[in-house]
Design a protein around this motif. Sequence first.
Motif, PDB file in Angstrom:
ATOM      1  N   TYR A 160     -91.587 -80.641 -12.823  1.00 42.26           N
ATOM      2  CA  TYR A 160     -91.906 -80.640 -14.041  1.00 42.26           C
ATOM      3  C   TYR A 160     -92.960 -81.881 -14.181  1.00 42.26           C
ATOM      4  O   TYR A 160     -92.935 -82.771 -13.480  1.00 42.26           O
ATOM      5  CB  TYR A 160     -90.699 -80.866 -15.057  1.00 42.26           C
ATOM      6  N   TYR A 193     -89.120 -79.058 -21.780  1.00 45.18           N
ATOM      7  CA  TYR A 193     -89.783 -78.150 -21.283  1.00 45.18           C
ATOM      8  C   TYR A 193     -89.173 -77.036 -21.055  1.00 45.18           C
ATOM      9  O   TYR A 193     -88.028 -76.740 -20.770  1.00 45.18           O
ATOM     10  CB  TYR A 193     -90.255 -78.845 -19.895  1.00 45.18           C
ATOM     11  N   TYR A 197     -89.347 -73.622 -18.131  1.00 42.27           N
ATOM     12  CA  TYR A 197     -89.808 -73.182 -17.010  1.00 42.27           C
ATOM     13  C   TYR A 197     -89.729 -71.682 -16.817  1.00 42.27           C
ATOM     14  O   TYR A 197     -88.864 -70.892 -17.228  1.00 42.27           O
ATOM     15  CB  TYR A 197     -88.919 -73.844 -15.742  1.00 42.27           C
ATOM     16  N   ASN A 239     -93.835 -69.752 -12.131  1.00 42.75           N
ATOM     17  CA  ASN A 239     -93.564 -70.968 -11.516  1.00 42.75           C
ATOM     18  C   ASN A 239     -94.480 -72.041 -12.259  1.00 42.75           C
ATOM     19  O   ASN A 239     -94.946 -72.976 -11.698  1.00 42.75           O
ATOM     20  CB  ASN A 239     -93.887 -71.066 -10.076  1.00 42.75           C
ATOM     21  N   TRP A 242     -94.386 -74.976 -16.000  1.00 47.79           N
ATOM     22  CA  TRP A 242     -93.640 -75.366 -17.196  1.00 47.79           C
ATOM     23  C   TRP A 242     -94.745 -75.564 -18.385  1.00 47.79           C
ATOM     24  O   TRP A 242     -95.788 -75.666 -18.194  1.00 47.79           O
ATOM     25  CB  TRP A 242     -93.234 -77.016 -16.899  1.00 47.79           C
TER      26      TRP A 242
END
Length: 380
Positions: free
Chosen positions: A208, A252, A254, A259, A261
Motif C-alpha cells: 500500500y 485504502y 485493495y 492488484n 490500492w
Amino acid sequence: MKRVIFAGLLSLCVFLNNIACAAITTKPATAVNQFTAVVVKGAPVDANFSTGVSAAGVGIIDNTIIVAGGTNFKDNVAGKIGEQRYFKDIYGAVLKGNAKKLKWIKLNEFAEPLAYSANVVANNALYLIGGSNSSGDKAGFIEIKFVNGALVKDTISYLPVLVTKAGGAAVGDYAYVVGGFQNGKPSNDMYRINLKAIKKGWQKVASYPEDARIQPVVTSQKDASGKVKLYMWGGYLPKQGKYAPIPSCGGYKYDPDKNSWSPLGAPLNKEEQRVYLGGGCLAPVGEDKIVAFGGADFENLLVELNGKDEKYYQHEPSWYKFNQEAYSFDTKTNKWQLLGTNPSFAKINAGVAVNGNTVYSLWGEIKPGITTNLSVRADF
C-alpha cells in the motif's frame, strides 16, 4: 517501503496527510443511535484472565466465540504500565440468543503464548497470522477449527517474514496479512495465501502507498462492483530516529483483480474532525456496509508515541478520549455516516467477532495497559 523525509518537511507532510483525509471524507449527518449496544459480562475464571485480555485471536466458528491467547499487564502502579504477560490458552463461549453474559470454557492451548496476530475467519475456521510474545515476533499461520466437536489448532504454514501487529482479512479463497512490523521494521507489504492450496505458500502482492502502518484495522466487503475488496484504515508509523511518529487517519481499498490500492477518506466526528480508527473495531455488516467504533484518540496517541510525557499513563480512562462513536462506511458510495455514541465502545485492542449484523467487542483496554473483562454486543 522506505521514505526519506527531511526534518524541516515533516510537519508539512503530516499536515498534508491530514488535509488529504479530510478532502475525500463526507461530512456525517447528525444522528441518533442507529444501533443497539449492551454490555456483556463474563471472563474465564483463570486468575490471569479475570481482568480480561487484549490483542487476542478472536472470531466466531460453529456459533462459538473463540478467544485465543492475548496479553494483559500485571501490577499497573504509579502511573506506569506493568509487566506484560502473554497467554497460550484458547477459550470458547457458545452464543445463546441475546444473553448478557458469556460462559467461557477452555478448549485448547498453544504450544507457546501468542498475541497481536492478524485474525481471519473463513471456511468456518479462525486463522491467526504471525503475532508475538515475550520471546519475539512470529511467522506461523495457525488454523483453529472444530473437528468432531473438539477444537483443534494446527500451524499449517509459515510466512516468509516475521509479522506482528498487522491487519488481516479474507477475500475469496485467500487470506491476507498487511502492514505491521515485518522482520522487526514497520512495513507497507502485504502477503496472501490460497486457503485451498496451502502448500503453494505465501505470495507477496502490491504494497500500500505512503507511510507504513502498525496496527491498522482491516476487513473485507463487497463494493459497488459486487466483488469483495479489502479495506484498511488507521495504524501509525512509530517514531523513526529524529523523525516524529505519524498516525494515519485515511484508508485504502485493495482490488485483488487489479492488484492495486485506491485511497479512502476517514470519518468525521460531531466536531467535524477526522477520526483515527486504529486500535478499534472494524467489521462488515450486510452486503455493502462496514462499521467502525472504538480506537485511540489521534492527538493523545501522538503524545504516547513521542514518549515525552512522564505522566501519560497516570490519568483516568476518560482522559485518553478513546472513541465512543460508531460509524458506517457505505462501500457503494465510499461515504461515512455517524451512527451514534456509546461509552462502552471506548476501548483499544479489543477482539472483534462478527455474527451477521451483530458485532462483539471483546475485552480490550479502557486505557493504555489497563484491560477490562467487560465486552460489548452491538446490533447494527
